[in-house]
Design a protein around this motif. Structure first.
Motif, mmCIF file in Angstrom:
data_model
loop_
_atom_site.group_PDB
_atom_site.id
_atom_site.type_symbol
_atom_site.label_atom_id
_atom_site.label_comp_id
_atom_site.label_asym_id
_atom_site.label_seq_id
_atom_site.Cartn_x
_atom_site.Cartn_y
_atom_site.Cartn_z
ATOM 1 N N GLN A 1 -34.395 3.892 2.108
ATOM 2 C CA GLN A 1 -35.704 4.347 2.575
ATOM 3 C C GLN A 1 -35.783 5.872 2.501
ATOM 4 O O GLN A 1 -34.814 6.567 2.804
ATOM 5 C CB GLN A 1 -35.939 3.894 4.022
ATOM 6 C CG GLN A 1 -35.893 2.392 4.224
ATOM 7 C CD GLN A 1 -37.027 1.669 3.517
ATOM 8 O OE1 GLN A 1 -38.176 2.116 3.546
ATOM 9 N NE2 GLN A 1 -36.705 0.551 2.861
ATOM 10 N N GLN B 1 -46.033 10.016 13.223
ATOM 11 C CA GLN B 1 -45.628 9.622 14.577
ATOM 12 C C GLN B 1 -44.921 10.769 15.290
ATOM 13 O O GLN B 1 -45.086 10.949 16.502
ATOM 14 C CB GLN B 1 -44.720 8.395 14.504
ATOM 15 C CG GLN B 1 -45.464 7.136 14.053
ATOM 16 C CD GLN B 1 -44.536 5.962 13.779
ATOM 17 O OE1 GLN B 1 -43.354 6.026 14.100
ATOM 18 N NE2 GLN B 1 -45.070 4.912 13.188
ATOM 19 N N ASP C 1 -43.766 7.485 3.540
ATOM 20 C CA ASP C 1 -42.555 6.684 3.729
ATOM 21 C C ASP C 1 -42.498 5.624 2.635
ATOM 22 O O ASP C 1 -43.507 4.970 2.335
ATOM 23 C CB ASP C 1 -42.574 5.994 5.098
ATOM 24 C CG ASP C 1 -42.509 6.993 6.245
ATOM 25 O OD1 ASP C 1 -42.427 8.207 5.961
ATOM 26 O OD2 ASP C 1 -42.531 6.560 7.408
ATOM 27 N N THR D 1 -52.052 3.704 -0.688
ATOM 28 C CA THR D 1 -51.992 2.497 0.140
ATOM 29 C C THR D 1 -50.594 1.895 0.069
ATOM 30 O O THR D 1 -49.820 2.192 -0.854
ATOM 31 C CB THR D 1 -53.020 1.449 -0.334
ATOM 32 O OG1 THR D 1 -52.748 1.108 -1.708
ATOM 33 C CG2 THR D 1 -54.436 1.994 -0.225
ATOM 34 N N VAL D 2 -50.280 1.055 1.043
ATOM 35 C CA VAL D 2 -48.976 0.389 1.073
ATOM 36 C C VAL D 2 -48.817 -0.456 -0.195
ATOM 37 O O VAL D 2 -49.721 -1.198 -0.591
ATOM 38 C CB VAL D 2 -48.849 -0.499 2.325
ATOM 39 C CG1 VAL D 2 -47.565 -1.318 2.275
ATOM 40 C CG2 VAL D 2 -48.876 0.363 3.579
ATOM 41 N N ASP E 1 -49.104 5.725 10.194
ATOM 42 C CA ASP E 1 -47.912 4.889 10.395
ATOM 43 C C ASP E 1 -46.628 5.564 9.932
ATOM 44 O O ASP E 1 -45.537 5.055 10.199
ATOM 45 C CB ASP E 1 -48.068 3.551 9.651
ATOM 46 C CG ASP E 1 -49.198 2.704 10.219
ATOM 47 O OD1 ASP E 1 -49.440 2.819 11.440
ATOM 48 O OD2 ASP E 1 -49.830 1.963 9.451
ATOM 49 N N THR E 2 -46.720 6.673 9.203
ATOM 50 C CA THR E 2 -45.511 7.321 8.696
ATOM 51 C C THR E 2 -44.707 7.951 9.832
ATOM 52 O O THR E 2 -45.236 8.249 10.901
ATOM 53 C CB THR E 2 -45.849 8.413 7.662
ATOM 54 O OG1 THR E 2 -46.612 9.439 8.322
ATOM 55 C CG2 THR E 2 -46.648 7.851 6.496
ATOM 56 N N ASP F 1 -36.456 0.243 17.109
ATOM 57 C CA ASP F 1 -37.770 0.684 17.570
ATOM 58 C C ASP F 1 -37.956 0.416 19.057
ATOM 59 O O ASP F 1 -38.597 1.192 19.760
ATOM 60 C CB ASP F 1 -38.880 -0.014 16.778
ATOM 61 C CG ASP F 1 -38.931 0.461 15.340
ATOM 62 O OD1 ASP F 1 -38.375 1.545 15.074
ATOM 63 O OD2 ASP F 1 -39.502 -0.242 14.499
ATOM 64 N N THR G 1 -44.246 2.247 1.708
ATOM 65 C CA THR G 1 -44.100 1.232 2.756
ATOM 66 C C THR G 1 -44.941 1.547 3.993
ATOM 67 O O THR G 1 -45.371 0.650 4.698
ATOM 68 C CB THR G 1 -42.623 1.098 3.178
ATOM 69 O OG1 THR G 1 -42.126 2.392 3.569
ATOM 70 C CG2 THR G 1 -41.778 0.568 2.029
ATOM 71 N N ARG G 2 -45.143 2.841 4.283
ATOM 72 C CA ARG G 2 -45.984 3.236 5.426
ATOM 73 C C ARG G 2 -46.793 4.463 5.035
ATOM 74 O O ARG G 2 -46.248 5.411 4.465
ATOM 75 C CB ARG G 2 -45.134 3.518 6.659
ATOM 76 C CG ARG G 2 -44.570 2.269 7.308
ATOM 77 C CD ARG G 2 -43.827 2.573 8.589
ATOM 78 N NE ARG G 2 -42.576 3.263 8.340
ATOM 79 C CZ ARG G 2 -41.614 3.405 9.245
ATOM 80 N NH1 ARG G 2 -41.771 2.913 10.460
ATOM 81 N NH2 ARG G 2 -40.500 4.046 8.958
#
Length: 826
Positions: A366, A393, A337, A321-322, A388-389, A720, A383-384
Motif C-alpha cells: 500500500q 484523516q 491512497d 475515483t476508487v 477517505d485518504t 482501526d 483504493t481511497r
C-alpha cells in the motif's frame, strides 16, 4: 430523535476573548445542543447537537456573531431541461447547511453557498449524485480559499493601519511636539494659533475615527447595547471619551471647569493606530500558527496520471475515483491512497510516520497519498480518495485537536466573561475617585486615568494564551508523527505518572523471527537451515514461517511429511529423515540433546522459543525463535524513565517470556497472562498504585484498555479499532513517538502556563498603574497612548511565545541505523 452529531462552524465577528463565552452561551441555549466549544484563535465552534444546523446559525446571528459561509462550484452532468435545474436545486438546498444553490443549465454547473464547516463540496456533489445527476467539484473551497481570504483580510487591515498612521502623525506632532520641545510650541502658537491647531487636530482625528477607527464603534457599541461589552467596547469607550472631551474643549470650553479645557485628540488617534498595529502583528503571527495544517494540505498533488485505454492522461485529483489505475513517476508525490500493481521503489513516508528512512514498495504493498516516490516507477490502483485518504484523516484529526478546548481553558473563559464589565466598572470607579480626591484640575486627570484603564486592559491576551499554544503544539506534533485525536489528551498526557504498554506489536514487532541457530555434532549451519526451512514451508504456524523466511529462496522437495500436533513435524528430504520440534518429540525418538540443552535453556530464560532439529536420528541444531524488539524501543523506554515515568507491561503472553523481556528493557512492573478484560483490572490497579496512566497498544484486544486508560495511545500500524478508541495516535509503529508525545504535551502546557502568567500578570499589574496608583510617588500619569501600545504588545507577546513551539525537536530522533536488518547469529 436524531443521533447527536458534531458540527464545526466558522464564526465571524469575534473581536476578543470575551466574545467566546457569549458565543458558547448562545449555542448552548439552542434546544438539542449538548456541548459547544468555541476557539478564539481559530475562530471556530465545535457543537454537539441533535437538531438542525439552521437553529445554530440562527442563534449565532441573533447573538451578533454570524456563521461564516463559503462558496463552491460543482460541474453537473445529465441535465437536459429546466425541470432538472429545479430538481438539483431542491436536492442541494435540502441540506440545512446550504444557504443558496444556483444551477445553470447552459454551463452545466452549480454555485453553492454553504455554512463553513457544516458541510463540504464533496458532500454537496454526492447530494446531486443521489438525485440522479453525476457531479464533481470544479472548485474545491478548501484549496487555498481560506488562506486567500485571511491574506486579503490582513492586507486590508494593514492598509487601514497605514492610513490611520498618516492621519495621526500630524495630530501627535502638533500636540505632543509642543510638550516635548518648547520652541516648537511657541512656533505653533505664533503661526497657527492654539485654536487653529485644535481645529486641525479635530478634523484629522474625526476622519481617522470615522474611517479606520469605525470598526471599533461598529462592533463595540452594539455589544454595549446588548449588555455584553467586548474588547471593541473598551476601545470605543476610551477613544470616544477622549474625543468628545476634546471636542467640548475646542468648541465650548466655557462649560468645563476652569483650567481643565485640554484636548486629547492625539490620545484618541494614537490609540486607534497602535491597536490596529497590534492587530496587524497579531494576525500575521496567528497566520503562522496554522502552518502545520497548510503544510499538510499542500502535500497532496493537484493532478494525477490516470490510465485510460492504454494511455495515461493528467486528471484533477477531485476526479479520481476508487479503482482508477494511476502511474507514479520517479520523484512524484503519490496522489491518493493506492495499492501497487507493478514496479518497485522506495517511498518517503516521513510526512505521515515521522520516520526518515524510505520504505520499500513492491506489488501488493500500500502507498499513502502525499508521500514521495523514490527512483522507481509505480503503477497503482486507487483504493481511497478524497476525505477517505490517510492524509485527509490526518488533517481532520489535527483540525479537531487544534479546535479543542482544554480543561484549563474553562477557568480562563469564566474570567474573561466578566473581565470587560469589570474593567468598565474599574474605569468608572477610577474617574470617581480622581474627581473626589484628585488635585485641581481633577477632571483632566480623571479622564486620562479612566481612558488609560479602558485601553490598557487586554482580554485578548488571556483568550489567546491557550488556543494559540494548542494550535502550534498539535501542529508540530503532527509533523513529528503524533496526532492528538482528543484535545484534553494534550493536557492529561503531561500529568501521566505511569506508562503501561502492550507487548506483542507494541514493544515487539508482532511477528516471530529466527534469532539464533546453534549447531552440534559437526553439522553445517547453512545445510541445517536449508532443510529446516523446506520442512516448515509446509506449515502455516507463525514460528514455522519465521524459520522458512530465514532459509534460502531455493528449497529442496519433500518426499514424505508428517505432523505431530503440539510436538513438531517429520519429513524426508534428499533421502534424509528430518525431525523438527520440542524436546519431548526428540525424547520420543531417542535423540540425545545433551550438547544443545544448556544453550536452549539460556535462550528460553531470555524469552525465546527453542526448537530442535535432528537429521537421521542425530541432534543437528537448536533453533531459537522470538518476537524481536522493535528498533528504538529500548532507547524510548530509557528516555521515558529519564522523564520520571514508571513503566509497566500488560500482556496476555506467558509470565516467563514477559518477565525476560521486561528485565531486558528495564520495565518496572509486569502483569502477564491476562485476557482482554483482565487488562482493565490491571490498568485500574496500576492507576491506583501510581496515579494518572497512559496505555500504549495496537490490537483489537487493546481497544478496551485504550478506552479505560486516562490517556490511550495507539500505534498507527495497529488496527482501526485501536486507533479509533485512542486519544493519541502514533503514525509510525516506533515507540519513540511516545516520548515525542509526552515532550510535546509537557512543552505545550508549559507554554500555556507562561502565556497565562503573562496575560493575567500584565492586567493585574498595569491596570492599577493606569488608574494612577503611582501618581503620589512619581507625580506622573500613564498616557492613554502608551497604554494602547502596551495592550497591543501583550497579545503579540502571547502569540509569539506560542510560536516558539514550532522549534520543538523530536525527543529521540530516529536514525537510519535503527532500520537495518538484523542478521541471524550463529
Amino acid at each position: 430523535m436524531a443521533a447527536p452529531q458534531t458540527t464545526q462552524l466558522k464564526i465571524s465577528g469575534m473581536g476578543c476573548a470575551s466574545c467566546v463565552g457569549r458565543v458558547e452561551t448562545a449555542l448552548r441555549d439552542v434546544p438539542g445542543v449538548s456541548d459547544a466549544s468555541v476557539n478564539f484563535a481559530t475562530e471556530t465552534a465545535q457543537v454537539t447537537h441533535d437538531g438542525p444546523v439552521s437553529a445554530l446559525t440562527d442563534a449565532l446571528t441573533m447573538a451578533g456573531y454570524p456563521a461564516a459561509t463559503r462558496q463552491s462550484t460543482l460541474k453537473i452532468g445529465g441535465m437536459n431541461c429546466a425541470s432538472c435545474v429545479a430538481k438539483i436545486e431542491r436536492a442541494l438546498t435540502a441540506d440545512p447547511a446550504v444557504v443558496d444553490a444556483q444551477v445553470n443549465l447552459a454551463t452545466e454547473s452549480a454555485q453553492v453557498t454553504y455554512i463553513d464547516g457544516a458541510t463540504d463540496p464533496r458532500t454537496l456533489a454526492q447530494l446531486s449524485e443521489d438525485a440522479g445527476y453525476p457531479a464533481r467539484v470544479a472548485q474545491a473551497a478548501n484549496d487555498g480559499q481560506t488562506d486567500a481570504a485571511k491574506s486579503e483580510e490582513a492586507k486590508a487591515l494593514t492598509r487601514s493601519t497605514v492610513f490611520a498612521a498618516v492621519l495621526a502623525l500630524p495630530v501627535f506632532v502638533l500636540e505632543m511636539g509642543g510638550h516635548m520641545i518648547p520652541a516648537f510650541h511657541h512656533w505653533v502658537q505664533a503661526t497657527l494659533g492654539t485654536q487653529t491647531s485644535h481645529l486641525i487636530q479635530f478634523a484629522l482625528t474625526s476622519v481617522l475615527l470615522i474611517g479606520p477607527g469605525r470598526v471599533f464603534y461598529a462592533k463595540g457599541i452594539p455589544s454595549l447595547l446588548r449588555g455584553s461589552p467586548d474588547m471593541n467596547a473598551l476601545v470605543a469607550l476610551g477613544t470616544g471619551a477622549a474625543y468628545l472631551f476634546s471636542v467640548t474643549a475646542t468648541f465650548t470650553p466655557q462649560v468645563l471647569p476652569q483650567g481643565s479645557a485640554n484636548v486629547y485628540f492625539e490620545a484618541a488617534s494614537v490609540i486607534v493606530v497602535l491597536i490596529l498595529l497590534g492587530r496587524v502583528m497579531e494576525a500575521r503571527a496567528k497566520g503562522r500558527t496554522g502552518a502545520a495544517i497548510r503544510k499538510l494540505v499542500g502535500l497532496q498533488p493537484k493532478t494525477a496520471r490516470v490510465e485510460l485505454d492504454g494511455t495515461f492522461i493528467d486528471r484533477a485529483i477531485a476526479d479520481i475515483t476508487v479503482g482508477d489505475i494511476l502511474q507514479i513517476r520517479p520523484g512524484e508525490r503519490v496522489p491518493v491512497d493506492a495499492e501497487v500493481l507493478e514496479g518497485t521503489s522506495y517511498v518517503d513516508e516521513s510526512m505521515i510516520t515521522g520516520e526518515p528512512v524510505p520504505v520499500g514498495k513492491s506489488p501488493a504493498d500500500q502507498v499513502v497519498g502525499g508521500t514521495v516516490n523514490g527512483t522507481g516507477a509505480l503503477r497503482v490502483r486507487a483504493t481511497r480518495v478524497g476525505a477517505d485518504t490517510v492524509l485527509a484523516q490526518v488533517i481532520h484529526m489535527v483540525e479537531q485537536a487544534q479546535g479543542a478546548k482544554l480543561p484549563i481553558q474553562g477557568l480562563v473563559d469564566r474570567i474573561t466573561a466578566w473581565f470587560v464589565p469589570a474593567v468598565i466598572a474599574v474605569s468608572l470607579l477610577t474617574i470617581a475617585v480622581w474627581l473626589i480626591f484628585g488635585p485641581a484640575p481633577a477632571l483632566p486627570m480623571a479622564l486620562v486615568t479612566g481612558v488609560s484603564v479602558l485601553i490598557i486592559a487586554c482580554p485578548c491576551a488571556m483568550g489567546l494564551a491557550t488556543p494559540t499554544s494548542i494550535m502550534v503544539g498539535t501542529g508540530r506534533a503532527a509533523e513529528l508523527g503524533v496526532l492528538f485525536r482528543k484535545g484534553d489528551a494534550l493536557q492529561q498526557l503531561q500529568q501521566a505518572r505511569v506508562v503501561a504498554l502492550d507487548k506483542t506489536g507494541t514493544l515487539t514487532m508482532g511477528r516471530p523471527e529466527l534469532e539464533n541457530v546453534t549447531t552440534a555434532n559437526g553439522f553445517d549451519r547453512a545445510d541445517v537451515l536449508r532443510l529446516a526451512a523446506a520442512v516448515e514451508a509446509r506449515s502455516e504456524h507463525p514460528i514455522a514461517s519465521a524459520i522458512t523466511r530465514a532459509g534460502p529462496a531455493e528449497l529442496p522437495a519433500l518426499s514424505e511429511f508428517e505432523s505431530f500436533t503440539g510436538l513438531g513435524v517429520r519429513a524426508v528430504i534428499e533421502d534424509r529423515s528430518v525431525l523438527i520440534g520440542s524436546p519431548r518429540l526428540m525424547a520420543q525418538n531417542g535423540v540425545d540433546l545433551t550438547d544443545l540443552k544448556p544453550e536452549a535453556d539460556q535462550r528460553a530464560t531470555e524469552g525465546a522459543t527453542p526448537l530442535f532439529i535432528a537429521i537421521d536420528g542425530q541432534a543437528a541444531a537448536m533453533l531459537a525463535v522470538s518476537d524481536p524488539v522493535k528498533p528504538g524501543t529500548a532507547q524510548a523506554l530509557g528516555r521515558l524513565h529519564d522523564m520520571g515515568l514508571t513503566l509497566a507491561m500488560v500482556t496476555g503472553d506467558n509470565a516467563r517470556t514477559a518477565q525476560a523481556l521486561a528485565d531486558k528493557l528495564g520495565i518496572d512492573h509486569v502483569t502477564a497472562e491476562v485476557l482482554p478484560d483482565g487488562k482493565l483490572a490491571a490498568i485500574n490497579a496500576l492507576r491506583d498504585q501510581f496515579g494518572t496512566l497512559a496505555f500504549v497498544g495496537d490490537g483489537i484486544n487493546d481497544a478496551p484498555a485504550l478506552a479505560a486508560a486516562d490517556i490511550g495511545v495507539a500505534i498507527g500500524t495497529g488496527t482501526d479499532v485501536a486507533i479509533e478508541t485512542a486519544d493519541v495516535v502514533l503514525m509510525s509503529g516506533d515507540l519513540r513517538g511516545v516520548t515525542n508525545a509526552v515532550e510535546i504535551s509537557r512543552r505545550t502546557m508549559r507554554n500555556i502556563r507562561q502565556n497565562l502568567g503573562w496575560a493575567f500578570g500584565y492586567n493585574i499589574l498595569l491596570i492599577p498603574v493606569a488608574a494612577g496608583v503611582l501618581y503620589p510617588f512619581s507625580g506622573h500619569l500613564l498616557s492613554p497612548a502608551l497604554a494602547a501600545g502596551a495592550m497591543a504588545l501583550s497579545s503579540v507577546f502571547v502569540v509569539s511565545n506560542a510560536l516558539r513551539l514550532r522549534r520543538v525537536r523530536a525527543s529521540l530522533p530516529e536514525s537510519a541505523q535503527d532500520h537495518s536488518t538484523q542478521s541471524v547469529t550463529s
